[in-house]
Design an enzyme around this catalytic site. Structure first.
Site, PDB file in Angstrom:
ATOM      1  N   CYS A   1     -16.565 -32.753 -84.795  1.00 48.52           N
ATOM      2  CA  CYS A   1     -17.314 -32.127 -85.881  1.00 48.52           C
ATOM      3  C   CYS A   1     -16.894 -30.687 -86.160  1.00 48.52           C
ATOM      4  O   CYS A   1     -17.476 -30.032 -87.029  1.00 48.52           O
ATOM      5  CB  CYS A   1     -18.813 -32.188 -85.598  1.00 48.52           C
TER       6      CYS A   1
ATOM      7  N   HIS B   1     -23.966 -26.674 -87.850  1.00 49.21           N
ATOM      8  CA  HIS B   1     -23.573 -28.080 -87.770  1.00 49.21           C
ATOM      9  C   HIS B   1     -24.852 -28.836 -87.405  1.00 49.21           C
ATOM     10  O   HIS B   1     -25.537 -28.465 -86.451  1.00 49.21           O
ATOM     11  CB  HIS B   1     -22.502 -28.285 -86.701  1.00 49.21           C
TER      12      HIS B   1
ATOM     13  N   GLU C   1     -12.635 -37.531 -88.346  1.00 48.83           N
ATOM     14  CA  GLU C   1     -12.527 -38.258 -87.095  1.00 48.83           C
ATOM     15  C   GLU C   1     -12.628 -39.764 -87.396  1.00 48.83           C
ATOM     16  O   GLU C   1     -12.791 -40.579 -86.498  1.00 48.83           O
ATOM     17  CB  GLU C   1     -13.618 -37.847 -86.089  1.00 48.83           C
TER      18      GLU C   1
END
Lengths: 85, 417
Positions: free
Chosen positions: B114, B250, B82
């Site tokens: 993400c 994550h 990103e």
């Protein structure tokens, strides 16, 4: 479910996560951050309350609540009812 | 069906870092409640480092371990980021060049906050499984930096601080994907997805991030629940407590993972706080090993957590790892795979932790100077010559690729030995 019961449950969980607070003096117009709760604290308070109330509101919708009274309102809209025989 | 997954994997955690607790204190934002965020260190990108250098430096050791014949089998290169440096030209074009990959190769960039790394891994695995090109391999590289300025009014900045500056790191995770998955063998078809539109965090303008941290945390939890429910619908007998020996999440910051894990166990198994704490220590903590040193590296963070487990966990026999990836906006996936003692032996050879030890610790004045100098290489920089002596102490500790110059928007790199 009665909003008063929801408010009482929320207060209980706020004090559980932030034990330094006096539960009886939490102002419904306050924000969780104003009470000293950081991101993890806010997550815990909201999820614990939602779980104990069997809330049907998606968690990310609960995040849109600005003040504690707004959170109570959101929780009040969609809590499941436990039928008792 | 042929096996598929990660054949080789490496993490590049940069050349400089800052102590986040020290940063918090310096910003006057330390508090009694800070500890439960579980923040430790984070990598900071030097001005001569960018997503291309992090990507190349993560992948280089993997390719050095391949013969020419094997290297020529890489027919797909995906960069997951990103932190793109151009709206059209993907990072993968530069990465392909500096890694010396063959020209008969697909290359492109993949974006969904993400979630990008997990998405890239799954796309690569499906390429291999399709067998449209038998024996072909894929190289998937997650690369992100946090050279950001916050957007938002002053009031919200303080609230969102715990989610932004102290957690945003920089790093690259490279994965060679193929039919000899020594590192991580994907459980084929064992994926649960959950996605919807929500405006939690985003990067709407170059070099900036906007967001609502509470909304993002809650959206993460919502996705964790439903993605796992979808996984259970597809995988008979799947059980959050019994099926997985380890769990990789994550990890925007450790405290959030701990809270998410706690929420899942309370809902699914009604464990007591003490039991939850024990389970967290046993199955999740190893995944924080590298994440707490590098910070949130966006699309690569889940794979960084997986690397931490493979590197540090007790793997005396094959172990199943459950993986949860969440990307703001949002998209999420719960999937799983198996690691073996061989996985650990191979990953440990790359000495990821030892390389992180060589990073230069930045003082606060150095960190602030670095933020200031980073503006010279902001998105859209047209002509810049990087000062080779800037932060030379950090660069000297790590051989690798560095940004030398930007000329008419074209980035030129050099190898430092």
């Amino acid at each position: 479910m009665d909003k008063e019961l929801i408010w009482a449950d929320l207060q209980r969980h706020i004090v559980e996560v932030l034990p330094f607070l006096d539960g009886s003096r939490i102002d419904p117009s306050a924000r969780l951050a104003d009470l000293g709760a950081n991101s993890v604290d806010r997550m815990e308070i909201v999820t614990l309350t939602a779980e104990s109330l069997n809330s049907l509101t998606p968690l990310h919708e609960l995040a849109t609540a600005d003040r504690l009274a707004d959170l109570v309102e959101l929780l009040h809209r969609k809590t499941s009812v436990t039928l008792k025989c | 069906m042929i096996p598929v997954g990660i054949e080789a994997m490496n993490v590049y955690g940069g050349s400089a870092y800052v102590d986040v607790v020290e940063l918090a204190r310096y910003r006057g934002l330390d508090s009694d409640r800070f500890q439960n965020l579980m923040l430790q260190d984070k990598t900071v990108a030097l001005p001569c480092e960018d997503p291309v250098t992090f990507a190349v430096n993560a992948a280089r050791p993997l390719l050095d371990g391949l013969g020419a014949d094997e290297k020529s089998k890489i027919e797909l290169l995906i960069t997951c980021t990103e932190s793109g440096i151009d709206f059209s030209k993907s990072l993968s074009t530069y990465v392909h060049d500096y890694l010396g990959l063959g020209r008969n190769c697909r290359l492109f960039e993949l974006k969904q906050a993400c979630y990008a790394g997990a998405a890239g891994l799954q796309v690569a695995c499906n390429f291999v499984l399709s067998q449209v090109s038998p024996g072909a391999k894929a190289l998937v590289i997650c690369s992100d930096i946090s050279r950001l300025l916050l957007i938002g009014d002053g009031e919200n900045l303080a609230m969102d601080w715990s989610f932004a500056e102290p957690s945003g790191g920089a790093g690259g995770v490279a994965m060679l994907v193929g039919d000899a998955p020594h590192i991580f063998q994907i459980d084929q078809g064992a994926s649960g997805y959950y996605a919807y539109e929500v405006m939690d965090t985003c990067r709407p303008v170059p070099d900036s991030e906007a967001g609502d941290s509470d909304l993002s945390v809650m959206s993460y939890l919502e996705c964790c629940r439903h993605a796992f429910d979808d996984y259970r619908n597809r995988v008979e007998g799947a059980d959050y407590l019994q099926t997985f020996d380890y769990l990789a999440f994550h990890t925007p910051f450790g405290g959030m993972v701990k809270g998410a894990h706690r929420t899942m166990l309370r809902r699914l198994h009604r464990l007591t706080p003490a039991e939850i704490e024990q389970d967290f220590a046993r199955r999740v903590t190893d995944g924080l090993t590298f994440c707490q040193r590098v910070g949130n590296i966006m699309g690569g963070t889940l794979l960084l957590a997986l690397a931490g487990i493979i590197d540090r966990a007790r793997i005396e026999a094959p172990k199943r790892v459950g993986c949860f990836s969440y990307g703001s906006g949002c998209a999420s996936e719960f999937f799983s795979g198996v690691v073996t003692p061989e996985s650990q032996r191979r990953l440990q050879q790359l000495r990821i932790g030892a390389h992180l030890d060589t990073r230069l610790k930045l003082s606060m004045p150095e960190y602030l100077e670095l933020l200031e100098r980073g503006k010279d290489v902001k998105f859209g920089a047209r002509d810049v010559v990087l000062d080779p002596d800037m932060f030379a102490a950090a660069r000297s500790k790590r051989p690798g690729l560095f940004l030398k110059e930007i000329r008419d928007f074209h980035r030129q790199y050099a190898w430092a030995t």
